[in-house]
Design a protein around this motif. Structure first.
Motif, PDB file in Angstrom:
ATOM      1  N   ASP A 178      42.006  46.530  13.789  1.00 21.87           N
ATOM      2  CA  ASP A 178      42.063  47.620  14.777  1.00 21.87           C
ATOM      3  C   ASP A 178      41.618  47.127  16.144  1.00 21.87           C
ATOM      4  N   PRO A 179      42.413  46.290  16.785  1.00 19.92           N
ATOM      5  CA  PRO A 179      41.973  45.731  18.067  1.00 19.92           C
ATOM      6  C   PRO A 179      42.029  46.762  19.201  1.00 19.92           C
ATOM      7  N   ASN A 180      41.181  46.538  20.177  1.00 19.62           N
ATOM      8  CA  ASN A 180      41.197  47.289  21.425  1.00 19.62           C
ATOM      9  C   ASN A 180      41.599  46.298  22.507  1.00 19.62           C
ATOM     10  N   ILE A 181      42.682  46.594  23.234  1.00 17.83           N
ATOM     11  CA  ILE A 181      43.218  45.669  24.231  1.00 17.83           C
ATOM     12  C   ILE A 181      43.222  46.358  25.586  1.00 17.83           C
ATOM     13  N   GLU A 182      42.657  45.673  26.577  1.00 21.20           N
ATOM     14  CA  GLU A 182      42.600  46.241  27.920  1.00 21.20           C
ATOM     15  C   GLU A 182      43.040  45.190  28.933  1.00 21.20           C
ATOM     16  N   ILE A 183      44.038  45.520  29.739  1.00 22.72           N
ATOM     17  CA  ILE A 183      44.500  44.645  30.821  1.00 22.72           C
ATOM     18  C   ILE A 183      44.470  45.478  32.098  1.00 22.72           C
ATOM     19  N   LYS A 184      43.715  45.005  33.083  1.00 20.74           N
ATOM     20  CA  LYS A 184      43.604  45.739  34.344  1.00 20.74           C
ATOM     21  C   LYS A 184      43.914  44.814  35.513  1.00 20.74           C
ATOM     22  N   PRO A 185      44.675  45.294  36.485  1.00 22.31           N
ATOM     23  CA  PRO A 185      44.849  44.502  37.702  1.00 22.31           C
ATOM     24  C   PRO A 185      43.588  44.606  38.554  1.00 22.31           C
ATOM     25  N   ILE A 186      43.204  43.503  39.164  1.00 17.42           N
ATOM     26  CA  ILE A 186      42.062  43.488  40.086  1.00 17.42           C
ATOM     27  C   ILE A 186      42.448  42.699  41.324  1.00 17.42           C
ATOM     28  N   TRP A 187      41.854  43.045  42.417  1.00 24.29           N
ATOM     29  CA  TRP A 187      42.091  42.342  43.671  1.00 24.29           C
ATOM     30  C   TRP A 187      40.761  41.813  44.158  1.00 24.29           C
ATOM     31  N   VAL A 188      40.729  40.554  44.517  1.00 24.37           N
ATOM     32  CA  VAL A 188      39.499  39.912  44.992  1.00 24.37           C
ATOM     33  C   VAL A 188      39.584  39.805  46.508  1.00 24.37           C
ATOM     34  N   TYR A 189      38.683  40.477  47.180  1.00 24.74           N
ATOM     35  CA  TYR A 189      38.647  40.454  48.643  1.00 24.74           C
ATOM     36  C   TYR A 189      37.639  39.410  49.099  1.00 24.74           C
ATOM     37  N   ARG A 190      38.101  38.464  49.852  1.00 27.15           N
ATOM     38  CA  ARG A 190      37.228  37.471  50.472  1.00 27.15           C
ATOM     39  C   ARG A 190      37.461  37.572  51.976  1.00 27.15           C
ATOM     40  N   VAL A 191      36.645  38.350  52.626  1.00 30.89           N
ATOM     41  CA  VAL A 191      36.853  38.698  54.025  1.00 30.89           C
ATOM     42  C   VAL A 191      36.912  37.464  54.909  1.00 30.89           C
ATOM     43  N   ALA A 192      36.091  36.496  54.638  1.00 30.71           N
ATOM     44  CA  ALA A 192      36.044  35.299  55.490  1.00 30.71           C
ATOM     45  C   ALA A 192      37.341  34.500  55.417  1.00 30.71           C
ATOM     46  N   ASP A 221      43.239  37.076  56.891  1.00 31.80           N
ATOM     47  CA  ASP A 221      43.658  37.597  58.178  1.00 31.80           C
ATOM     48  C   ASP A 221      43.857  39.105  58.027  1.00 31.80           C
ATOM     49  N   ASP A 222      44.020  39.802  59.138  1.00 28.80           N
ATOM     50  CA  ASP A 222      44.197  41.254  59.093  1.00 28.80           C
ATOM     51  C   ASP A 222      45.445  41.683  58.317  1.00 28.80           C
ATOM     52  N   ASN A 223      46.479  40.871  58.309  1.00 30.96           N
ATOM     53  CA  ASN A 223      47.740  41.240  57.666  1.00 30.96           C
ATOM     54  C   ASN A 223      47.873  40.729  56.241  1.00 30.96           C
ATOM     55  N   ASP A 224      46.908  39.998  55.757  1.00 33.12           N
ATOM     56  CA  ASP A 224      46.984  39.438  54.409  1.00 33.12           C
ATOM     57  C   ASP A 224      46.636  40.479  53.354  1.00 33.12           C
ATOM     58  N   ASP A 225      47.398  40.496  52.272  1.00 36.31           N
ATOM     59  CA  ASP A 225      47.029  41.273  51.096  1.00 36.31           C
ATOM     60  C   ASP A 225      46.227  40.350  50.190  1.00 36.31           C
ATOM     61  N   PRO A 226      45.186  40.875  49.565  1.00 36.55           N
ATOM     62  CA  PRO A 226      44.410  40.016  48.665  1.00 36.55           C
ATOM     63  C   PRO A 226      45.246  39.668  47.442  1.00 36.55           C
ATOM     64  N   PRO A 227      44.996  38.510  46.836  1.00 33.29           N
ATOM     65  CA  PRO A 227      45.757  38.143  45.635  1.00 33.29           C
ATOM     66  C   PRO A 227      45.382  39.046  44.461  1.00 33.29           C
ATOM     67  N   ARG A 228      46.378  39.364  43.638  1.00 31.01           N
ATOM     68  CA  ARG A 228      46.150  40.173  42.441  1.00 31.01           C
ATOM     69  C   ARG A 228      45.870  39.249  41.274  1.00 31.01           C
ATOM     70  N   HIS A 229      44.891  39.612  40.478  1.00 29.27           N
ATOM     71  CA  HIS A 229      44.543  38.925  39.245  1.00 29.27           C
ATOM     72  C   HIS A 229      44.516  39.972  38.139  1.00 29.27           C
TER      73      HIS A 229
END
Length: 60
Positions: A21-35, A38-46
Motif C-alpha cells: 500500500d504505497p503512498n506516492i507524492e510528486i510535487k513541483p517546486i521552484w528554487v528562488y536564488r535572488v542573487a 535577473d528580473d525576467n528570469d523564471d526560477p527553474p522547476r524541480h
C-alpha cells in the motif's frame, strides 16, 4: 529532480520496496536564488518525490 519523467522513474524504481500500500507524492517546486536571477528570469522547476509505505515485520 529536474524533469517529471525522472521523478516517475524514481517512483517506479522504489515502489516495490515499500509494501503493498504505497503512498506516492510528486510535487513541483521552484528554487528562488535572488542573487543569481535577473528580473525576467523564471526560477527553474524541480520535483520533490516521496515514496513511503508500511512494510510488515518478518515473522520469526
Amino acid at each position: 529532480m529536474n524533469e517529471l519523467a525522472d521523478a516517475w522513474a524514481f517512483v517506479m524504481a522504489h515502489v516495490d520496496s515499500v509494501g503493498p500500500d504505497p503512498n506516492i507524492e510528486i510535487k513541483p517546486i521552484w528554487v528562488y536564488r535572488v542573487a543569481e536571477m535577473d528580473d525576467n528570469d523564471d526560477p527553474p522547476r524541480h520535483f520533490s518525490v516521496v515514496v513511503s509505505g508500511m512494510v510488515p515485520d518478518p515473522e520469526p
